[in-house]
Design a protein around this motif. Structure first.
Motif, PDB file in Angstrom:
ATOM      1  N   GLU A  51       0.839  -1.206   0.000  1.00 46.23           N
ATOM      2  CA  GLU A  51       0.000   0.000   0.000  1.00 46.23           C
ATOM      3  C   GLU A  51       0.871   1.251   0.000  1.00 46.23           C
ATOM      4  OE1 GLU A  51      -3.270   0.245  -0.086  1.00 46.23           O
ATOM      5  OE2 GLU A  51      -4.124  -1.648   0.620  1.00 46.23           O
ATOM      6  N   ASN A  52       1.906   1.251   0.829  1.00 47.90           N
ATOM      7  CA  ASN A  52       2.807   2.404   0.881  1.00 47.90           C
ATOM      8  C   ASN A  52       3.558   2.596  -0.428  1.00 47.90           C
ATOM      9  OD1 ASN A  52       2.065   2.931   3.512  1.00 47.90           O
ATOM     10  ND2 ASN A  52       3.790   1.822   4.419  1.00 47.90           N
ATOM     11  N   SER A  53       3.877   1.508  -1.105  1.00 49.73           N
ATOM     12  CA  SER A  53       4.556   1.597  -2.401  1.00 49.73           C
ATOM     13  C   SER A  53       3.658   2.266  -3.433  1.00 49.73           C
ATOM     14  CB  SER A  53       4.967   0.205  -2.885  1.00 49.73           C
ATOM     15  OG  SER A  53       5.881  -0.394  -1.993  1.00 49.73           O
ATOM     16  N   ILE A  54       2.379   1.906  -3.416  1.00 55.24           N
ATOM     17  CA  ILE A  54       1.425   2.539  -4.336  1.00 55.24           C
ATOM     18  C   ILE A  54       1.296   4.023  -4.018  1.00 55.24           C
ATOM     19  CG2 ILE A  54      -0.988   2.574  -5.071  1.00 55.24           C
ATOM     20  CD1 ILE A  54      -1.097  -0.442  -4.515  1.00 55.24           C
ATOM     21  N   ASN A  55       1.219   4.356  -2.721  1.00 59.75           N
ATOM     22  CA  ASN A  55       1.117   5.761  -2.323  1.00 59.75           C
ATOM     23  C   ASN A  55       2.350   6.554  -2.748  1.00 59.75           C
ATOM     24  OD1 ASN A  55      -1.360   5.284  -1.133  1.00 59.75           O
ATOM     25  ND2 ASN A  55      -0.543   5.038   0.924  1.00 59.75           N
ATOM     26  N   LEU A  56       3.518   5.931  -2.595  1.00 59.39           N
ATOM     27  CA  LEU A  56       4.759   6.603  -2.983  1.00 59.39           C
ATOM     28  C   LEU A  56       4.760   6.921  -4.469  1.00 59.39           C
ATOM     29  CD1 LEU A  56       7.678   7.565  -2.536  1.00 59.39           C
ATOM     30  CD2 LEU A  56       8.419   5.180  -2.847  1.00 59.39           C
ATOM     31  N   MET A  63       2.454  14.914  -7.314  1.00 56.25           N
ATOM     32  CA  MET A  63       2.829  15.969  -6.359  1.00 56.25           C
ATOM     33  C   MET A  63       1.686  16.253  -5.390  1.00 56.25           C
ATOM     34  SD  MET A  63       5.966  16.662  -7.190  1.00 56.25           S
ATOM     35  CE  MET A  63       6.361  18.179  -6.342  1.00 56.25           C
ATOM     36  N   LEU A  64       0.991  15.207  -4.985  1.00 55.66           N
ATOM     37  CA  LEU A  64      -0.079  15.286  -3.994  1.00 55.66           C
ATOM     38  C   LEU A  64       0.279  14.384  -2.820  1.00 55.66           C
ATOM     39  CD1 LEU A  64      -3.227  15.030  -6.285  1.00 55.66           C
ATOM     40  CD2 LEU A  64      -2.738  16.936  -4.763  1.00 55.66           C
ATOM     41  N   LYS A  65      -0.085  14.804  -1.616  1.00 55.62           N
ATOM     42  CA  LYS A  65       0.116  13.959  -0.449  1.00 55.62           C
ATOM     43  C   LYS A  65      -0.992  12.913  -0.412  1.00 55.62           C
ATOM     44  CE  LYS A  65       2.575  17.101   2.644  1.00 55.62           C
ATOM     45  NZ  LYS A  65       2.539  17.796   3.955  1.00 55.62           N
ATOM     46  N   ILE A  66      -0.690  11.741  -0.919  1.00 56.71           N
ATOM     47  CA  ILE A  66      -1.679  10.655  -0.994  1.00 56.71           C
ATOM     48  C   ILE A  66      -1.304   9.595   0.023  1.00 56.71           C
ATOM     49  CG2 ILE A  66      -2.623   8.840  -2.455  1.00 56.71           C
ATOM     50  CD1 ILE A  66      -2.223  10.696  -4.832  1.00 56.71           C
ATOM     51  N   GLY A  67      -2.186   9.348   0.967  1.00 55.07           N
ATOM     52  CA  GLY A  67      -1.913   8.395   2.031  1.00 55.07           C
ATOM     53  C   GLY A  67      -1.005   9.003   3.092  1.00 55.07           C
ATOM     54  N   ARG A  68      -1.175   8.583   4.301  1.00 61.42           N
ATOM     55  CA  ARG A  68      -0.351   9.078   5.398  1.00 61.42           C
ATOM     56  C   ARG A  68       0.929   8.266   5.473  1.00 61.42           C
ATOM     57  NH1 ARG A  68      -1.599  11.929  10.274  1.00 61.42           N
ATOM     58  NH2 ARG A  68       0.076  11.686  11.798  1.00 61.42           N
ATOM     59  N   ALA A  69       2.061   8.934   5.336  1.00 63.25           N
ATOM     60  CA  ALA A  69       3.349   8.250   5.404  1.00 63.25           C
ATOM     61  C   ALA A  69       3.707   7.953   6.853  1.00 63.25           C
ATOM     62  CB  ALA A  69       4.440   9.099   4.747  1.00 63.25           C
ATOM     63  N   GLU A  70       4.473   6.870   7.041  1.00 67.26           N
ATOM     64  CA  GLU A  70       4.911   6.513   8.383  1.00 67.26           C
ATOM     65  C   GLU A  70       5.791   7.619   8.961  1.00 67.26           C
ATOM     66  OE1 GLU A  70       4.077   3.854  10.013  1.00 67.26           O
ATOM     67  OE2 GLU A  70       3.068   2.683   8.457  1.00 67.26           O
TER      68      GLU A  70
END
Length: 299
Positions: A51-56, A63-70
């Motif tokens: 999931e984090n890989s997709i968000n990254l 250039m949008l903050k998509i998903g909350r990063a750890e």
């Protein structure tokens, strides 16, 4: 991808990142992409890493903050994406109709980023998140500006943003950083170019796009009407209200504030009269003192 960040994602090389980006551009739903990553034996780790890989990949692409990063610092305004395509998420975020209606309102030529800072007293800060563009923060004392000119220029007709969004964003930068003022040398505008250089230098370690103010030209009079803006209208109206309602508090602000020519001339004529009156009063005092001195100590 080495370092602390790779503890939260499955991708360890460039190729998987490119693969995810291609799926995003092809409007593959998030659920389907997750299934594809599960079948790739080279991408190990729990599902939250995928999931984090997709968000990254989505963040780098848009250039949008998509998903909350750890362990993310300043997580303001991130988009929660759990299902559907990335295009649908972006369209939903920017599809709302403007609320504020200021028909036939036009931004004056004096309205730019320098005026917002030097006359209205708003601090200018740059942001990497396009969703925060033109947003007032810190109790309405700071305005965030998306500065990635190169990113906007490289968005082709098949970009993931709603129709006309990228072009309108370019127009907002042309409004705040007109090329005729901040770009090519022009007599009488050097102080604004120096201000921009100082502002971008102060943004370190954040690297501000050095082409800011050198692209997108200068808006014509008909392009400066508020009804020409859709996606950014509400935020622009709020900025204009802050600009119109600001009152100069320093001599520098009074000198540069040319929004009301009559008030500007009245103020400085009054200052000139006061200065001349004070000077003449000082001369009279000196003359009177000399007369008294001569009366007691005649030559």
């Amino acid at each position: 991808m080495d370092g602390p960040a790779d503890s939260y994602v499955t991708i360890r090389s460039y190729e998987p990142l490119v693969f995810i980006v291609r799926q995003l551009r092809a409007d593959v739903p998030r659920e389907s992409m997750l299934e594809l990553l599960r079948t790739d034996t080279s991408l190990t780790g729990p599902d939250r890493f995928r999931e984090n890989s997709i968000n990254l990949a989505a963040r780098l692409l848009t250039m949008l903050k998509i998903g909350r990063a750890e362990n993310q610092v300043a997580a303001r305004g991130y988009l929660d994406w759990s299902a559907g395509t990335l295009r649908e998420l972006i369209s939903q975020r920017f599809s709302d109709a403007p609320i504020l209606d200021f028909t036939h309102t036009r931004f004056p030529k004096t309205f730019d980023a320098w005026s917002l800072d030097s006359i209205s007293g708003l601090s200018i800060e740059f942001t990497d998140n396009i969703a925060d563009h033109l947003l007032l923060v810190d109790d309405d004392t700071t305005v965030l500006i998306f500065h990635h000119v190169t990113f906007l220029e490289y968005q082709g007709p098949d970009n993931l943003f709603p129709p006309g969004f990228i072009e309108e964003t370019k127009h907002t930068l042309a409004l705040l950083f007109p090329q005729g003022t901040f770009g090519a040398p022009q007599r009488g505008k050097e102080y604004k170019r120096k201000w921009l250089r100082k502002l971008t230098a102060a943004a370190a370690p954040c690297a501000v796009d050095q082409r800011l103010g050198h692209c997108f030209g200068t808006l014509r009079a008909e392009q400066r009407h508020i009804e020409r803006f859709h996606y950014w209208r509400d935020r622009l109206v709020i900025l204009k209200q802050a600009f119109d309602e600001a009152t100069p508090t320093t001599i520098s602000q009074w000198w540069h504030d040319r929004r009301n020519g009559e008030r500007w001339y009245t103020f400085w004529v009054a200052i000139l009269v006061l200065a001349v009156t004070a000077f003449l009063g000082l001369v009279q005092c000196v003359e009177s003192a000399l007369q008294v001195y001569k009366a007691f100590y005649p030559s």
